[in-house]
Write a protein that holds these residues in place. Structure first.
Motif, PDB file in Angstrom:
ATOM      1  N   SER A   1      -2.702  45.064   3.997  1.00  0.00           N
ATOM      2  CA  SER A   1      -3.858  44.197   3.806  1.00  0.00           C
ATOM      3  C   SER A   1      -3.613  43.106   2.773  1.00  0.00           C
ATOM      4  CB  SER A   1      -5.080  45.029   3.396  1.00  0.00           C
ATOM      5  OG  SER A   1      -4.925  45.552   2.079  1.00  0.00           O
ATOM      6  N   TRP A   2      -2.567  43.259   1.933  1.00  0.00           N
ATOM      7  CA  TRP A   2      -2.357  42.275   0.865  1.00  0.00           C
ATOM      8  C   TRP A   2      -0.911  41.815   0.692  1.00  0.00           C
ATOM      9  CZ3 TRP A   2       0.925  44.357  -2.773  1.00  0.00           C
ATOM     10  CH2 TRP A   2       0.977  45.756  -2.859  1.00  0.00           C
ATOM     11  N   SER A   3       0.052  42.574   1.175  1.00  0.00           N
ATOM     12  CA  SER A   3       1.455  42.216   0.969  1.00  0.00           C
ATOM     13  C   SER A   3       2.000  41.450   2.168  1.00  0.00           C
ATOM     14  CB  SER A   3       2.283  43.486   0.737  1.00  0.00           C
ATOM     15  OG  SER A   3       3.632  43.152   0.546  1.00  0.00           O
ATOM     16  N   HIS A   4       2.532  40.246   1.908  1.00  0.00           N
ATOM     17  CA  HIS A   4       3.048  39.424   2.997  1.00  0.00           C
ATOM     18  C   HIS A   4       4.294  40.035   3.641  1.00  0.00           C
ATOM     19  CE1 HIS A   4       1.063  36.571   0.138  1.00  0.00           C
ATOM     20  NE2 HIS A   4       0.540  36.127   1.253  1.00  0.00           N
ATOM     21  N   ILE A   5       5.086  40.716   2.832  1.00  0.00           N
ATOM     22  CA  ILE A   5       6.393  41.213   3.274  1.00  0.00           C
ATOM     23  C   ILE A   5       6.583  42.632   2.751  1.00  0.00           C
ATOM     24  CG2 ILE A   5       8.904  40.894   2.999  1.00  0.00           C
ATOM     25  CD1 ILE A   5       8.217  37.841   2.641  1.00  0.00           C
ATOM     26  N   THR A   6       7.221  43.470   3.555  1.00  0.00           N
ATOM     27  CA  THR A   6       7.640  44.780   3.075  1.00  0.00           C
ATOM     28  C   THR A   6       9.021  45.078   3.647  1.00  0.00           C
ATOM     29  OG1 THR A   6       6.925  47.057   2.708  1.00  0.00           O
ATOM     30  CG2 THR A   6       6.611  46.163   4.935  1.00  0.00           C
ATOM     31  N   ASN A   7       9.531  46.284   3.364  1.00  0.00           N
ATOM     32  CA  ASN A   7      10.871  46.611   3.836  1.00  0.00           C
ATOM     33  C   ASN A   7      10.966  48.064   4.268  1.00  0.00           C
ATOM     34  OD1 ASN A   7      10.701  47.724   1.274  1.00  0.00           O
ATOM     35  ND2 ASN A   7      12.532  46.767   0.476  1.00  0.00           N
ATOM     36  N   ALA A   8      12.068  48.383   4.942  1.00  0.00           N
ATOM     37  CA  ALA A   8      12.231  49.726   5.488  1.00  0.00           C
ATOM     38  C   ALA A   8      13.702  50.083   5.601  1.00  0.00           C
ATOM     39  CB  ALA A   8      11.576  49.828   6.863  1.00  0.00           C
ATOM     40  N   HIS A   9      13.990  51.367   5.419  1.00  0.00           N
ATOM     41  CA  HIS A   9      15.318  51.892   5.725  1.00  0.00           C
ATOM     42  C   HIS A   9      15.436  52.060   7.242  1.00  0.00           C
ATOM     43  CE1 HIS A   9      16.656  52.820   1.645  1.00  0.00           C
ATOM     44  NE2 HIS A   9      15.466  53.320   1.388  1.00  0.00           N
TER      45      HIS A   9
ATOM     46  N   ARG B   1       8.323  48.802  -0.597  1.00  0.00           N
ATOM     47  CA  ARG B   1       7.926  50.174  -0.267  1.00  0.00           C
ATOM     48  C   ARG B   1       9.081  51.021   0.259  1.00  0.00           C
ATOM     49  NH1 ARG B   1       7.284  54.610   1.027  1.00  0.00           N
ATOM     50  NH2 ARG B   1       5.356  55.751   1.493  1.00  0.00           N
ATOM     51  N   LYS B   2      10.059  50.383   0.889  1.00  0.00           N
ATOM     52  CA  LYS B   2      11.205  51.101   1.466  1.00  0.00           C
ATOM     53  C   LYS B   2      10.760  52.265   2.349  1.00  0.00           C
ATOM     54  CE  LYS B   2      14.541  49.979  -2.211  1.00  0.00           C
ATOM     55  NZ  LYS B   2      13.666  49.370  -3.239  1.00  0.00           N
TER      56      LYS B   2
END
Length: 279
Positions: free
Chosen positions: A121-129, A99-100
């Motif tokens: 609710s469904w994604s184990h991992i995400t990311n961010a700037h 998703r950044k």
């Protein structure tokens, strides 16, 4: 890989690194990688639900993670993520929504938890700037940590001319260190072990996972500025932990060829990891 990296946690097996992580998603990922003997993440950047799920069915056995850009799916419905979660359980891979996030804490907490996609609710991992500052971690953590999710910070990128270099990267590392004990941030999107390159202030038991895009066996770049390195260059030479491969796998038109390519990248990535941990 530098002499510093070669004597670091990168020389340990994935399983042996589990005690250095407090994040539940990181622990799950490290254990899964050893169990399935794979450090491959397949990036499935397609625009139709059926195509996305079909690619996942083909590559799921070869990878530890599937990376999505759910906002490009034109016919998105909640049944898509329900099926994706089901496949992740059947084929044993984790889901990484790329998703950044890049906004203030309150906004990203809503983007993560709510709206059409309800990513947390469904994604184990995400990311961010890291651009917005520490508040982006606080906002995402308020949603993701109670669900045992994990966060990666974008410390470097693989595209030509990107600005995530030098002081920017150092600040990203420092931000992750400030929040490491909270158990939500567990690694970086980066081209090398950036936390070891910027080692001032590191705790003795520090370990961050490095997930690396821009991996290819057959080409060195594309017309949009993407630059590719081989699994060996990424895993062995740079000490990274997970190779992220997209078009080199899902871009094949034949079903069997997609499976073969996924297994080819899995094999090359794992071979480089075994060589690294034997040193």
């Amino acid at each position: 890989m530098s002499s510093q990296a070669s004597s670091s946690k990168a020389g340990l097996s994935y399983t042996d690194r589990i005690p250095f992580h407090s994040n539940a998603a990181a622990k799950q990922l490290l254990a899964l990688m050893d169990k399935k003997q794979t450090n491959l993440c397949v990036s499935v950047d397609v625009t139709k639900s059926d195509e996305l799920l079909e690619v996942v069915r083909r590559v799921g056995k070869s990878c530890c993670m599937v990376k999505t850009h759910i906002d490009v799916v034109e016919d998105y419905s909640h049944s898509l993520v329900e099926e994706l979660v089901k496949l992740s359980e059947e084929l044993e891979f984790m889901i990484f929504e790329d998703r950044k996030f890049a906004d203030i804490g309150n906004t990203v907490s809503l983007q993560y938890s709510s709206g059409v996609h309800k990513i947390a609710s469904w994604s184990h991992i995400t990311n961010a700037h890291p651009i917005p500052g520490d508040g982006i971690i606080t906002g995402l953590s308020s949603v993701g940590k109670p669900l045992d999710r994990g966060l990666l910070l974008l410390a470097e990128m693989s595209s030509k001319g990107n600005l995530a270099t030098g002081e920017y990267t150092r600040q990203a590392v420092e931000m992750a260190r400030r929040h490491r004990d909270e158990g939500f941030v567990f690694g970086f999107i980066a081209m090398k072990r950036v936390h070891e390159e910027h080692s001032a202030g590191a705790a003795e038991d520090e370990d961050f996972m490095i997930l690396t895009p821009g991996v290819g066996l057959d080409v060195k770049g594309d017309k949009m500025g993407q630059q590719y390195r081989t699994p060996k260059e990424v895993i062995l030479d740079s000490g990274c932990d997970v190779i992220i491969v997209g078009r080199g796998i899902y871009g094949k038109t034949d079903e069997q060829e997609v499976k073969v390519e996924a297994e080819r990248y899995r094999s090359e990535g794992w071979k480089a990891y075994l060589e690294r941990t034997r040193k």
